[in-house]
Design a protein around this motif. Sequence first.
Motif, short mmCIF file in Angstrom:
data_model
loop_
_atom_site.label_atom_id
_atom_site.label_comp_id
_atom_site.label_asym_id
_atom_site.label_seq_id
_atom_site.Cartn_x
_atom_site.Cartn_y
_atom_site.Cartn_z
N PRO A 99 6.69 -84.46 -33.56
CA PRO A 99 5.53 -85.32 -33.84
C PRO A 99 5.74 -86.27 -35.02
CG PRO A 99 4.82 -83.07 -33.42
CD PRO A 99 6.32 -83.04 -33.45
N ASP A 100 6.51 -85.84 -36.02
CA ASP A 100 6.77 -86.69 -37.19
C ASP A 100 8.15 -87.35 -37.12
OD1 ASP A 100 4.31 -86.02 -38.36
OD2 ASP A 100 5.15 -84.17 -39.17
N LYS A 101 8.75 -87.32 -35.95
CA LYS A 101 10.08 -87.90 -35.73
C LYS A 101 11.13 -87.27 -36.66
CE LYS A 101 8.92 -92.37 -33.68
NZ LYS A 101 9.26 -93.80 -33.64
N ALA A 102 10.98 -85.97 -36.94
CA ALA A 102 11.98 -85.27 -37.74
C ALA A 102 13.26 -85.04 -36.95
CB ALA A 102 11.41 -83.93 -38.22
N TRP A 103 13.14 -84.97 -35.64
CA TRP A 103 14.30 -84.82 -34.77
C TRP A 103 13.96 -85.38 -33.39
CZ3 TRP A 103 12.75 -82.29 -30.52
CH2 TRP A 103 11.71 -81.36 -30.64
N GLY A 104 14.97 -85.60 -32.61
CA GLY A 104 14.76 -86.09 -31.26
C GLY A 104 15.86 -85.62 -30.33
N THR A 105 15.58 -85.63 -29.04
CA THR A 105 16.54 -85.34 -27.99
C THR A 105 16.53 -86.49 -27.00
OG1 THR A 105 16.35 -82.93 -28.17
CG2 THR A 105 17.12 -83.81 -26.07
N ILE A 106 17.70 -86.95 -26.60
CA ILE A 106 17.81 -88.03 -25.63
C ILE A 106 18.37 -87.48 -24.33
CG2 ILE A 106 18.98 -90.21 -25.06
CD1 ILE A 106 18.90 -90.88 -28.06
N ILE A 107 17.72 -87.81 -23.22
CA ILE A 107 18.17 -87.41 -21.89
C ILE A 107 18.49 -88.68 -21.10
CG2 ILE A 107 17.56 -86.19 -19.76
CD1 ILE A 107 15.56 -84.56 -21.45
N VAL A 108 19.65 -88.69 -20.47
CA VAL A 108 20.06 -89.85 -19.68
C VAL A 108 20.26 -89.42 -18.24
CG1 VAL A 108 21.76 -91.70 -19.44
CG2 VAL A 108 21.25 -90.78 -21.71
N ALA A 109 19.80 -90.23 -17.30
CA ALA A 109 19.96 -89.92 -15.88
C ALA A 109 21.45 -89.80 -15.55
CB ALA A 109 19.31 -90.99 -15.02
N GLN A 110 21.80 -88.71 -14.91
CA GLN A 110 23.19 -88.44 -14.57
C GLN A 110 23.75 -89.52 -13.64
OE1 GLN A 110 23.98 -84.61 -12.52
NE2 GLN A 110 24.92 -84.02 -14.47
N GLY A 111 25.00 -89.84 -13.82
CA GLY A 111 25.66 -90.81 -12.95
C GLY A 111 25.68 -92.22 -13.49
N ALA A 112 25.03 -92.46 -14.64
CA ALA A 112 25.04 -93.81 -15.21
C ALA A 112 26.45 -94.17 -15.66
CB ALA A 112 24.09 -93.88 -16.41
N ALA A 113 26.87 -95.40 -15.40
CA ALA A 113 28.17 -95.87 -15.87
C ALA A 113 28.24 -95.74 -17.39
CB ALA A 113 28.39 -97.32 -15.45
N ARG A 114 29.43 -95.45 -17.92
CA ARG A 114 29.56 -95.16 -19.34
C ARG A 114 28.98 -96.26 -20.22
NH1 ARG A 114 34.38 -95.95 -19.81
NH2 ARG A 114 34.45 -97.73 -21.22
N ARG A 115 29.27 -97.51 -19.88
CA ARG A 115 28.81 -98.60 -20.74
C ARG A 115 27.29 -98.77 -20.66
NH1 ARG A 115 33.54 -103.22 -19.85
NH2 ARG A 115 35.20 -102.04 -20.90
N ARG A 116 26.72 -98.59 -19.49
CA ARG A 116 25.26 -98.66 -19.36
C ARG A 116 24.61 -97.47 -20.06
NH1 ARG A 116 23.59 -102.62 -16.03
NH2 ARG A 116 25.16 -103.56 -14.65
N ARG A 117 25.29 -96.32 -20.00
CA ARG A 117 24.80 -95.12 -20.68
C ARG A 117 24.71 -95.36 -22.18
NH1 ARG A 117 26.98 -90.55 -23.10
NH2 ARG A 117 25.83 -88.58 -22.73
N ARG A 118 25.71 -96.03 -22.76
CA ARG A 118 25.67 -96.33 -24.21
C ARG A 118 24.44 -97.16 -24.55
NH1 ARG A 118 29.52 -99.43 -26.81
NH2 ARG A 118 29.30 -98.27 -28.76
N PHE A 119 24.14 -98.16 -23.71
CA PHE A 119 22.97 -99.00 -23.99
C PHE A 119 21.69 -98.19 -23.86
CE2 PHE A 119 19.66 -102.09 -23.36
CZ PHE A 119 20.01 -103.14 -24.20
N SER A 120 21.61 -97.32 -22.85
CA SER A 120 20.41 -96.49 -22.67
C SER A 120 20.18 -95.59 -23.87
CB SER A 120 20.55 -95.63 -21.40
OG SER A 120 20.64 -96.44 -20.24
N ILE A 121 21.25 -95.01 -24.40
CA ILE A 121 21.13 -94.16 -25.59
C ILE A 121 20.68 -94.99 -26.78
CG2 ILE A 121 22.43 -92.75 -27.24
CD1 ILE A 121 24.15 -91.82 -24.84
#
Length: 271
Positions: free
Chosen positions: A57-79
């Motif tokens: 709630p206070d942005k002390a930590w976060g988790t990022i989930i990326v849809a499987q199968g994304a091309a590596r370079r597109r995955r970097r942008f998504s992250i």
Amino acid sequence: MELDGLGSPSALAARIHALDPDLPLDFSIEDLCRRLDIQEIEDSSVSSFAAMLIMHPDKAWGTIIVAQGAARRRRRFSIGHELGHFLITSHRPREGLQFACSHADLRLENTREANRAKKMEAEANLFAARLLMPPARIRANLKSQQPDLAEVVRLAGEFDVSKAAMARSYVDAHRESLALIVVRDGRIEQAHRPDDFPWIEPLIGERVPEDSIAREHGLLLGETTAMEECDPEIWLGSRAARGVEALSEQVLAQRDGWAMVLLHAEMNEAD
């Protein structure tokens, strides 16, 4: 790495680079995220979103989930996009503690959008672009000052980003007045026009102009045309063309009927 999350997305990305000026062009986005309190990045077999941020709630930590199968370079942008949501203080989802971002969200560009949700997505995209492709570093790594899609292809490899993402950032960073048109099967899918470029007349969804090089370029995959001068009215229409001394067009052929068109406008000195 200490950040306050205030200021524009561009300024926030610039502060990260100022704090770590030795980041390589193709730096690990995962390592950077861990230094900025992202606890985990995981790939998941989902189809309802392209990338998601789950946060405290206070942005002390976060988790990022990326849809499987994304091309590596597109995955970097998504992250990078989700990291922007996490770091920009004003970014809060409408409900709950997560952002679930679609592929369409990852293409939004208008940071002046009145709709708050779309504005946040556009700001997260701007942050990711400036983080992965800082304008000053693009300019510093140019081998030619003349606009050229071959430079876009080379820079995409060096910065480890998609050609589409680099093309937009290249247009923004370049000293010349440029615009990018993305075409599929002869129809305009996207247009990226900085404020200093004249208004482009053909609309999204319309066929590329009849007399343009892009109409029937005959290129093989990965080939580019030369940057060739054309009649400004082909792309700009008569009113916008009056302020242009010369307009040039170049095309890069991509897979499955896609192509990029780079436009270079040389403005009349009086304008």
